[in-house]
Design a protein around this motif. Structure first.
Motif, mmCIF file in Angstrom:
data_model
loop_
_atom_site.group_PDB
_atom_site.id
_atom_site.type_symbol
_atom_site.label_atom_id
_atom_site.label_comp_id
_atom_site.label_asym_id
_atom_site.label_seq_id
_atom_site.Cartn_x
_atom_site.Cartn_y
_atom_site.Cartn_z
ATOM 1 N N PRO A 73 0.534 -1.497 0.121
ATOM 2 C CA PRO A 73 0.120 -0.077 -0.029
ATOM 3 C C PRO A 73 0.816 0.942 -0.158
ATOM 4 O O PRO A 73 2.285 0.953 0.319
ATOM 5 N N LEU A 74 0.289 2.935 -0.818
ATOM 6 C CA LEU A 74 0.922 3.364 -0.458
ATOM 7 C C LEU A 74 1.569 3.736 1.373
ATOM 8 O O LEU A 74 2.912 4.652 0.320
ATOM 9 N N ALA A 75 0.976 3.922 1.954
ATOM 10 C CA ALA A 75 0.635 4.575 3.380
ATOM 11 C C ALA A 75 2.414 3.913 3.526
ATOM 12 O O ALA A 75 3.249 4.320 4.242
ATOM 13 N N ALA A 76 2.472 2.521 3.377
ATOM 14 C CA ALA A 76 3.609 1.300 3.653
ATOM 15 C C ALA A 76 4.727 1.727 3.366
ATOM 16 O O ALA A 76 5.784 2.233 4.084
ATOM 17 N N PHE A 77 4.743 2.235 1.605
ATOM 18 C CA PHE A 77 5.662 2.984 1.103
ATOM 19 C C PHE A 77 6.108 4.454 1.925
ATOM 20 O O PHE A 77 7.482 4.087 2.125
ATOM 21 N N GLU A 78 5.173 4.896 2.426
ATOM 22 C CA GLU A 78 5.112 6.447 2.560
ATOM 23 C C GLU A 78 6.790 5.856 4.285
ATOM 24 O O GLU A 78 7.664 6.292 4.749
ATOM 25 N N ARG A 79 5.448 5.297 5.377
ATOM 26 C CA ARG A 79 6.326 4.795 6.434
ATOM 27 C C ARG A 79 6.894 3.819 6.148
ATOM 28 O O ARG A 79 8.606 4.308 6.849
ATOM 29 N N GLY A 80 7.113 2.913 5.615
ATOM 30 C CA GLY A 80 8.792 1.987 5.270
ATOM 31 C C GLY A 80 9.388 2.436 5.476
ATOM 32 O O GLY A 80 11.065 2.628 5.078
ATOM 33 N N LEU A 81 9.933 3.197 4.267
ATOM 34 C CA LEU A 81 10.539 3.938 3.516
ATOM 35 C C LEU A 81 11.377 5.186 4.495
ATOM 36 O O LEU A 81 12.793 4.674 4.789
ATOM 37 N N ASN A 82 10.626 5.579 4.881
ATOM 38 C CA ASN A 82 11.538 6.408 6.153
ATOM 39 C C ASN A 82 12.114 5.773 7.436
ATOM 40 O O ASN A 82 13.124 6.718 8.101
ATOM 41 N N SER A 83 10.975 4.836 7.906
ATOM 42 C CA SER A 83 11.975 3.695 9.026
ATOM 43 C C SER A 83 13.088 3.581 8.635
ATOM 44 O O SER A 83 13.900 3.096 9.110
ATOM 45 N N MET A 84 13.201 3.318 7.247
ATOM 46 C CA MET A 84 14.778 2.374 6.837
ATOM 47 C C MET A 84 15.703 3.935 6.423
ATOM 48 O O MET A 84 17.033 3.381 6.163
ATOM 49 N N LEU A 85 15.138 4.959 5.605
ATOM 50 C CA LEU A 85 16.314 6.134 4.960
ATOM 51 C C LEU A 85 16.705 6.770 6.610
ATOM 52 O O LEU A 85 16.757 6.936 7.381
ATOM 53 N N PRO A 86 18.300 7.028 5.987
ATOM 54 C CA PRO A 86 18.664 8.344 6.714
ATOM 55 C C PRO A 86 17.932 9.710 7.341
ATOM 56 O O PRO A 86 17.069 10.037 5.967
#
Lengths: 253, 253
Positions: A73-86
């Protein structure tokens, strides 16, 4: 499973990167994002950015897109990426787009901001986001030079030295739709140049800024800009202003 | 040669330091400055700061003083130090003072600013200078709590946990002369708390901010502040807000 085309709106602090575009052995925004996307999707992801910001250039709102068949889901892309990104790279939003959308080729324009301080001493907490041109600088002279750059011109004179001649239908012709110098009301001597256009050659904004600052410092006349443009010769323009004053503020479609 | 007492006005970005005060094996502002002064003067210099900012705390205008018998003009101190110092520490001015002047003991007060953002995503280029408290935050509730902190109080409840009881004539009694919450007009959800007082206990500003933010988030009532102060017990107050939102703005004499 049908292919999806996902648009990311993202912001970054360019200080610790050698720019947007993937390079061998050096950290880039594109690489960090592609690696995070690969971990999320289990696919090899190619991310297309709206532009290739140079080393040290920042973005308030870069646009990029990638294709995937992952059912995330799109929201998971937002949250998931931010949790992995610096923390110096943040996803602001993800959106589903038609397959034809391409962050770079579909873009109709961009707006950049360039901040600089003319104060004798550069405030330490601003040094990573503001260029330093200490000494007298006359905003009226800079503003007098600006109208000559507005509209459609061949901007070869402001293209990065050593670039191959711009290719494609329009060559080095670009259209500047807006060019303004704004002084910080609370802190005189601190300025931002806002420039919007349908596209920019490599180093074009920084070369325009470097040349405008020379006008502000009285080292060139405002009138020289017309001749500079007409000459289509990079050697005549001023120095390339430092990367860290530059921020990509918005991409238009 | 007669002894001189020199006052420095300086700014720094605290990101890369473990604070003002000299520590064994870790970079501090005081150490960097003392080493630069020692190189300039050929003397062993002890620098007295107006306060000991914690790791990560910034300063727009810290005041410090040192004694020397070096016959170096003031302007040379300014220029010479800036040429030796890293760009995240800048000397703003040097001044000759009477021998009795002491940056810390002569100070009559200080003003701090604390910046925070309640936006869902922290803008990367502000992350080093602005704390992030995402989610709804009611500035009216925070402002309703503030008057209880104004004036002279025993601030033990807001002193760093584990501190030895404050010593000296006034113990933990301090006077807050100004306390304001300012919202950024151009970017709603971005705030600055301004606090001025005759002195501050260790972590006092950050503990006040952390507790005020809990009020803004509806996790405490504004009325609790009176009880908190009266209890003189650190355990009752909210969490210590992160260091990097804090800036020493000015020291008064």
């Amino acid at each position: 499973m049908s292919e999806r085309n996902i648009k990311l709106r993202l912001a970054y602090d360019g200080t610790n990167y050698v720019g947007w575009q993937r390079q061998r052995d050096q950290p880039t925004i594109q690489q960090i994002l592609e690696e995070a996307l690969a971990r999320m999707t289990g696919e090899r992801i190619v991310l297309h950015g709206a532009g290739r910001t140079d080393a040290g250039v920042h973005a308030l709102a870069m646009i990029a897109n990638f294709q995937t068949s992952a059912a995330i889901p799109l929201a998971a892309f937002e949250r998931g990426l931010n949790s992995m990104l610096p923390p110096d790279i943040r996803i602001l939003a993800a959106a589903e787009m038609p397959l034809a959308f391409h962050a770079r080729f579909s873009a109709s324009g961009k707006i950049y901001g360039y901040r600089f301080s003319t104060a004798p001493i550069m405030p330490p907490c601003e040094r990573l986001y503001t260029a330093h041109f200490p000494g007298p600088c006359d905003p009226a002279a800079m503003r007098a030079a600006m109208p000559q750059l507005m509209g459609e011109h061949d901007f070869s004179s402001f293209e990065a030295a050593g670039s191959r001649p711009a290719e494609g239908r329009r060559g080095a012709v670009r259209c500047i739709q807006r060019l303004e110098l704004v002084e910080d009301g609370e802190r005189p001597g601190n300025f931002e140049i806002i420039v919007a256009g349908d596209g920019f050659l490599r180093h074009m904004v920084r070369n325009i800024v470097g040349t405008l600052v020379e006008v502000g410092q009285g080292r060139r006349t405002p009138e020289e800009f017309g001749q500079l443009l007409a000459a289509r010769n990079r050697i005549l323009a001023g120095p390339t202003a430092p990367a860290h004053g530059l921020v990509l503020q918005e991409v238009f479609y």
